[in-house]
Design an enzyme around this catalytic site. Structure first.
Site, PDB file in Angstrom:
ATOM      1  N   LYS A 195      -0.437 -58.932  14.709  1.00 23.55           N
ATOM      2  CA  LYS A 195      -0.810 -58.180  15.906  1.00 23.55           C
ATOM      3  C   LYS A 195      -2.207 -58.608  16.330  1.00 23.55           C
ATOM      4  O   LYS A 195      -3.164 -58.494  15.559  1.00 23.55           O
ATOM      5  CB  LYS A 195      -0.777 -56.673  15.606  1.00 23.55           C
ATOM      6  CG  LYS A 195      -1.240 -55.825  16.776  1.00 23.55           C
ATOM      7  CD  LYS A 195      -1.027 -54.359  16.519  1.00 23.55           C
ATOM      8  CE  LYS A 195      -1.563 -53.532  17.669  1.00 23.55           C
ATOM      9  NZ  LYS A 195      -1.395 -52.090  17.438  1.00 23.55           N
ATOM     10  N   LYS A 248       3.011 -59.712  18.119  1.00 22.09           N
ATOM     11  CA  LYS A 248       2.646 -58.877  19.255  1.00 22.09           C
ATOM     12  C   LYS A 248       1.283 -59.296  19.786  1.00 22.09           C
ATOM     13  O   LYS A 248       0.370 -59.442  18.977  1.00 22.09           O
ATOM     14  CB  LYS A 248       2.610 -57.413  18.798  1.00 22.09           C
ATOM     15  CG  LYS A 248       2.124 -56.446  19.848  1.00 22.09           C
ATOM     16  CD  LYS A 248       2.034 -55.078  19.268  1.00 22.09           C
ATOM     17  CE  LYS A 248       1.433 -54.177  20.340  1.00 22.09           C
ATOM     18  NZ  LYS A 248       1.021 -52.929  19.817  1.00 22.09           N
TER      19      LYS A 248
HETATM   20  C1  PBG Z   1      -1.284 -48.928  18.215  1.00 18.81           C
HETATM   21  C2  PBG Z   1      -0.418 -49.605  19.193  1.00 18.81           C
HETATM   22  C3  PBG Z   1      -0.824 -50.227  20.382  1.00 18.81           C
HETATM   23  C4  PBG Z   1       0.343 -50.720  20.973  1.00 18.81           C
HETATM   24  C5  PBG Z   1       1.405 -50.398  20.150  1.00 18.81           C
HETATM   25  N1  PBG Z   1       0.899 -49.719  19.042  1.00 18.81           N
HETATM   26  C6  PBG Z   1      -2.126 -50.294  21.034  1.00 18.81           C
HETATM   27  C7  PBG Z   1      -3.305 -50.878  20.391  1.00 18.81           C
HETATM   28  O1  PBG Z   1      -3.245 -51.502  19.333  1.00 18.81           O
HETATM   29  O2  PBG Z   1      -4.363 -50.665  20.961  1.00 18.81           O
HETATM   30  C8  PBG Z   1       0.398 -51.464  22.274  1.00 18.81           C
HETATM   31  C9  PBG Z   1       1.714 -51.547  22.925  1.00 18.81           C
HETATM   32  C10 PBG Z   1       1.669 -51.994  24.340  1.00 18.81           C
HETATM   33  O3  PBG Z   1       0.626 -52.418  24.887  1.00 18.81           O
HETATM   34  O4  PBG Z   1       2.731 -51.918  24.956  1.00 18.81           O
HETATM   35  N2  PBG Z   1      -0.732 -47.730  17.781  1.00 18.81           N
END
Ligand code: PBG
Length: 326
Positions: A195, A248
């Protein structure tokens, strides 16, 4: 045998021929639909930067869930937005918490729908970071126990799968042990393994009210420059017991997906994130791109890069489109 003997256009002549040699296909069963659940009653509120996507309170989920099931979508991914936030995100562990309530409602409505829950503290902490703080640092090991308890609490409420997205080291192992100790040996973990610290999460943070109050997430999420490090992240999560691994965001990281596909045998998921959705919606609203064509093209590119599963805000409209085509 070059041209004129070899002619690539022979197999492109008709729709049926093109269908026969199509290498990648979209199917609703490989799309996961994210849902934002807001604590409270009677809430259905569209997110301004994500047209077509709303936040629902648990009592207003029924119609949405029925629609999702009727489109043959197999699974949803739940994000909770609690009424009260505190420094340790304690609302995340509440058995009557917003996600826990939503899980019970959904499992009652459509028991076969696979309910996956996002496991992360950022929507629950008053400072908006994904773990508990030690001064201005996110304390990795102190966060693990909370994440593990959060995961167990979701599964006790009926979740079918948990998806840790916090990027703490060791959280997959911690969650696996906690689930096993709780007797939940059958519950799989889908880890947000690679991520990246991405600007593509902008609209999500509006939707989930999870923007960090200070600093950013670069001390735990990955540097967009690194692909070898992404493979190490995935490898570690697999060693700790992840059943499905995720990359991601998706579109700016298709090379990472492809590399993961080639190096690992585990099912691979990609998250087509909020910013990727918002860009398409904004351009389509101005008539600058044809949404009905661009959405399948985007989702296809993610599958072609190697994803088995795609988490996407387009899941419902894509499934509708696939149904119409029939
Ligand atoms: C964190 C989380 C995020 C997303 C999914 N889980 C945001 C982040 O890390 O700031 C982002 C998903 C998206 O942008 O669609 N719980």
């Amino acid at each position: 045998m070059p041209y004129p003997t070899e002619r690539m256009r022979r197999l492109r002549r008709t729709g049926v021929l093109r269908g026969m040699i199509q290498e990648t296909r979209l199917h609703p069963s490989s799309l996961i639909y994210p849902l934002f659940i807001q604590e409270g009653k009677g809430i259905v509120e569209e997110i301004s930067s994500m047209p077509g996507i709303s936040r629902f309170s648990p009592d207003r989920l029924q119609t949405e869930i029925a629609e999702i099931a009727s489109l043959d979508l197999g699974s949803v991914l739940l994000f909770g937005i609690p009424e009260n936030k505190d420094p340790t995100g304690s609302a995340a562990l509440d058995e009557k918490g917003v996600v826990q309530q939503a899980i019970r409602t959904i499992k009652k409505e459509v028991p076969e729908l696979v309910v996956i829950t996002d496991v992360c503290l950022c929507e629950y902490t008053s400072h908006g970071h994904c773990g508990v703080l030690d001064g201005e640092e996110v304390d990795n090991d102190a966060t693990l126990d909370l994440l593990a308890r959060m995961a167990v609490s979701h599964v006790e409420a009926g979740a079918d799968m948990v998806a840790p997205s916090d990027m703490m080291d060791g959280r997959v192992g911690a969650i696996r042990s906690a689930l096993d100790e709780g007797g939940f040996i059958r519950i799989p973990i889908m880890s947000y393994a690679a991520k990246f610290a991405s600007a593509f999460y902008g609209p999500f943070r509006e939707a989930a009210e999870s923007t960090p109050a200070f600093g950013d997430r670069r001390s735990y999420q990955m540097d967009p420059a690194n692909h070898r490090e992404a493979m190490r992240e995935i490898e570690l999560d697999i060693e700790e017991g992840a059943d499905i691994v995720m990359v991601k965001p998706a579109l700016a990281y298709l090379d990472v997906l492809r590399e993961a596909r080639e190096l690992f045998l585990h099912p691979l998921a990609a998250y087509n994130v909020s910013g990727e959705y918002a860009m398409v919606k904004a351009a389509a609203a101005r008539g600058w791109v044809d949404e009905e064509r661009i959405v399948p093209e985007i989702l296809m590119s993610i599958k072609r890069a190697g994803a088995d599963l795609i988490i996407t805000y387009f899941a419902k409209q894509m499934a509708e489109q696939l149904k119409d085509k029939g």
